[in-house]
Write a protein that holds these residues in place. Structure first.
Motif, mmCIF file in Angstrom:
data_model
loop_
_atom_site.group_PDB
_atom_site.id
_atom_site.type_symbol
_atom_site.label_atom_id
_atom_site.label_comp_id
_atom_site.label_asym_id
_atom_site.label_seq_id
_atom_site.Cartn_x
_atom_site.Cartn_y
_atom_site.Cartn_z
ATOM 1 N N ILE A 127 0.846 -1.197 0.000
ATOM 2 C CA ILE A 127 0.000 0.000 0.000
ATOM 3 C C ILE A 127 0.880 1.244 0.000
ATOM 4 O O ILE A 127 1.895 1.293 0.699
ATOM 5 C CB ILE A 127 -0.927 0.014 1.241
ATOM 6 C CG1 ILE A 127 -1.835 -1.225 1.242
ATOM 7 C CG2 ILE A 127 -1.754 1.296 1.295
ATOM 8 C CD1 ILE A 127 -2.635 -1.412 2.516
ATOM 9 N N VAL A 128 0.473 2.234 -0.772
ATOM 10 C CA VAL A 128 1.093 3.548 -0.709
ATOM 11 C C VAL A 128 -0.012 4.546 -0.382
ATOM 12 O O VAL A 128 -1.013 4.643 -1.099
ATOM 13 C CB VAL A 128 1.784 3.944 -2.035
ATOM 14 C CG1 VAL A 128 2.309 5.377 -1.950
ATOM 15 C CG2 VAL A 128 2.915 2.979 -2.355
ATOM 16 N N ASP A 129 0.150 5.225 0.746
ATOM 17 C CA ASP A 129 -0.763 6.286 1.170
ATOM 18 C C ASP A 129 -0.060 7.613 0.951
ATOM 19 O O ASP A 129 1.135 7.741 1.231
ATOM 20 C CB ASP A 129 -1.100 6.155 2.660
ATOM 21 C CG ASP A 129 -1.955 4.953 2.965
ATOM 22 O OD1 ASP A 129 -3.139 4.982 2.605
ATOM 23 O OD2 ASP A 129 -1.438 3.999 3.577
ATOM 24 N N ILE A 130 -0.794 8.600 0.480
ATOM 25 C CA ILE A 130 -0.238 9.933 0.260
ATOM 26 C C ILE A 130 -1.160 10.935 0.965
ATOM 27 O O ILE A 130 -2.387 10.885 0.783
ATOM 28 C CB ILE A 130 -0.157 10.273 -1.239
ATOM 29 C CG1 ILE A 130 0.664 9.223 -1.977
ATOM 30 C CG2 ILE A 130 0.426 11.680 -1.440
ATOM 31 C CD1 ILE A 130 0.559 9.298 -3.483
ATOM 32 N N TRP A 131 -0.557 11.809 1.771
ATOM 33 C CA TRP A 131 -1.322 12.834 2.474
ATOM 34 C C TRP A 131 -0.813 14.218 2.131
ATOM 35 O O TRP A 131 0.380 14.409 1.914
ATOM 36 C CB TRP A 131 -1.202 12.680 3.998
ATOM 37 C CG TRP A 131 -1.993 11.587 4.590
ATOM 38 C CD1 TRP A 131 -3.288 11.635 5.022
ATOM 39 C CD2 TRP A 131 -1.536 10.264 4.887
ATOM 40 N NE1 TRP A 131 -3.654 10.416 5.550
ATOM 41 C CE2 TRP A 131 -2.596 9.565 5.474
ATOM 42 C CE3 TRP A 131 -0.315 9.608 4.704
ATOM 43 C CZ2 TRP A 131 -2.479 8.253 5.893
ATOM 44 C CZ3 TRP A 131 -0.204 8.306 5.100
ATOM 45 C CH2 TRP A 131 -1.281 7.627 5.691
ATOM 46 N N ARG A 132 -1.727 15.165 2.156
ATOM 47 C CA ARG A 132 -1.374 16.587 2.122
ATOM 48 C C ARG A 132 -1.562 17.107 3.539
ATOM 49 O O ARG A 132 -2.601 16.880 4.166
ATOM 50 C CB ARG A 132 -2.275 17.366 1.151
ATOM 51 C CG ARG A 132 -1.926 18.856 1.056
ATOM 52 C CD ARG A 132 -2.792 19.564 0.024
ATOM 53 N NE ARG A 132 -4.219 19.453 0.306
ATOM 54 C CZ ARG A 132 -4.886 20.212 1.185
ATOM 55 N NH1 ARG A 132 -4.251 21.126 1.885
ATOM 56 N NH2 ARG A 132 -6.187 20.047 1.344
ATOM 57 N N VAL A 133 -0.538 17.776 4.054
ATOM 58 C CA VAL A 133 -0.569 18.301 5.419
ATOM 59 C C VAL A 133 -0.771 19.807 5.349
ATOM 60 O O VAL A 133 -0.164 20.490 4.526
ATOM 61 C CB VAL A 133 0.741 17.958 6.167
ATOM 62 C CG1 VAL A 133 0.756 18.578 7.551
ATOM 63 C CG2 VAL A 133 0.918 16.447 6.248
ATOM 64 N N GLU A 134 -1.646 20.302 6.209
ATOM 65 C CA GLU A 134 -1.994 21.727 6.234
ATOM 66 C C GLU A 134 -1.942 22.205 7.677
ATOM 67 O O GLU A 134 -2.663 21.684 8.531
ATOM 68 C CB GLU A 134 -3.415 21.857 5.679
ATOM 69 C CG GLU A 134 -3.991 23.218 5.583
ATOM 70 C CD GLU A 134 -5.385 23.140 4.969
ATOM 71 O OE1 GLU A 134 -6.364 23.167 5.747
ATOM 72 O OE2 GLU A 134 -5.488 23.031 3.741
ATOM 73 N N GLU A 135 -1.076 23.151 7.969
ATOM 74 C CA GLU A 135 -0.945 23.731 9.307
ATOM 75 C C GLU A 135 -0.798 22.663 10.391
ATOM 76 O O GLU A 135 -1.449 22.715 11.430
ATOM 77 C CB GLU A 135 -2.119 24.667 9.596
ATOM 78 C CG GLU A 135 -2.167 25.855 8.656
ATOM 79 C CD GLU A 135 -3.323 26.794 8.925
ATOM 80 O OE1 GLU A 135 -3.994 26.652 9.960
ATOM 81 O OE2 GLU A 135 -3.544 27.675 8.089
#
Length: 157
Positions: A127-135
């Motif tokens: 599995i490859v999970d990708i997140w965008r982090v904000e503040e």
């Protein structure tokens, strides 16, 4: 941790003595201050999320590490934080073990590559999970999964 500067503005008010005047004069001063704040990197946010997920479960991890309007792109999970929580709780009920292979971060984006082994007889997954982090919080998520077959013409996972 990344360092950011916050600008704080205030007004100190001083009222020189009590008076019956319905519109007393207020005296004060306007001030400005810069404060350095440390903001966790996207990798640190993900590592905290994973640690809390393992120790305390999906609900606590999402409440602590994800924005309220979290965007989930996995078509098998429902919308937002609640959809992600329900999906992860359902997956956890299958039993198994996730082994982190690597974490890759680039600015606000962070990716997790893991090997998921299930105890219910389901096939293992890469599995490859990708997140965008904000503040300092997880804001958006995408993932892809590939079944790990017992036989392969390429090297073993």
């Amino acid at each position: 941790m990344d360092e950011q500067v916050a600008h704080i503005v205030g007004f100190d008010v001083h009222h020189p003595g009590a008076t019956d005047d319905p519109c007393p004069r207020l005296f004060g001063r306007l001030w400005h201050q810069e404060a350095k704040m440390t903001v966790p990197t996207s990798r640190e946010v993900l590592e905290g999320f994973l640690s809390t997920l393992q120790a305390h479960g999906a609900r606590r991890a999402f409440e602590q590490y994800a924005v309220e309007d979290y965007v989930q792109h996995n078509p098998k999970a429902g919308r937002g934080r609640e959809g992600a929580i329900a999906y992860l709780e359902e997956e956890a009920a299958k039993g198994g073990r996730a082994t982190v292979k690597r974490i890759i971060s680039d600015g606000a984006m962070v990716a997790l590559h893991l090997h998921m082994e299930f105890t219910d007889g389901s096939p293992d997954l890469a599995i490859v999970d990708i997140w965008r982090v904000e503040e300092g919080k997880l804001a958006e998520h995408w993932d892809v999964a590939q079944e790990i077959t017992k036989t392969s013409i390429s090297e073993a996972f």
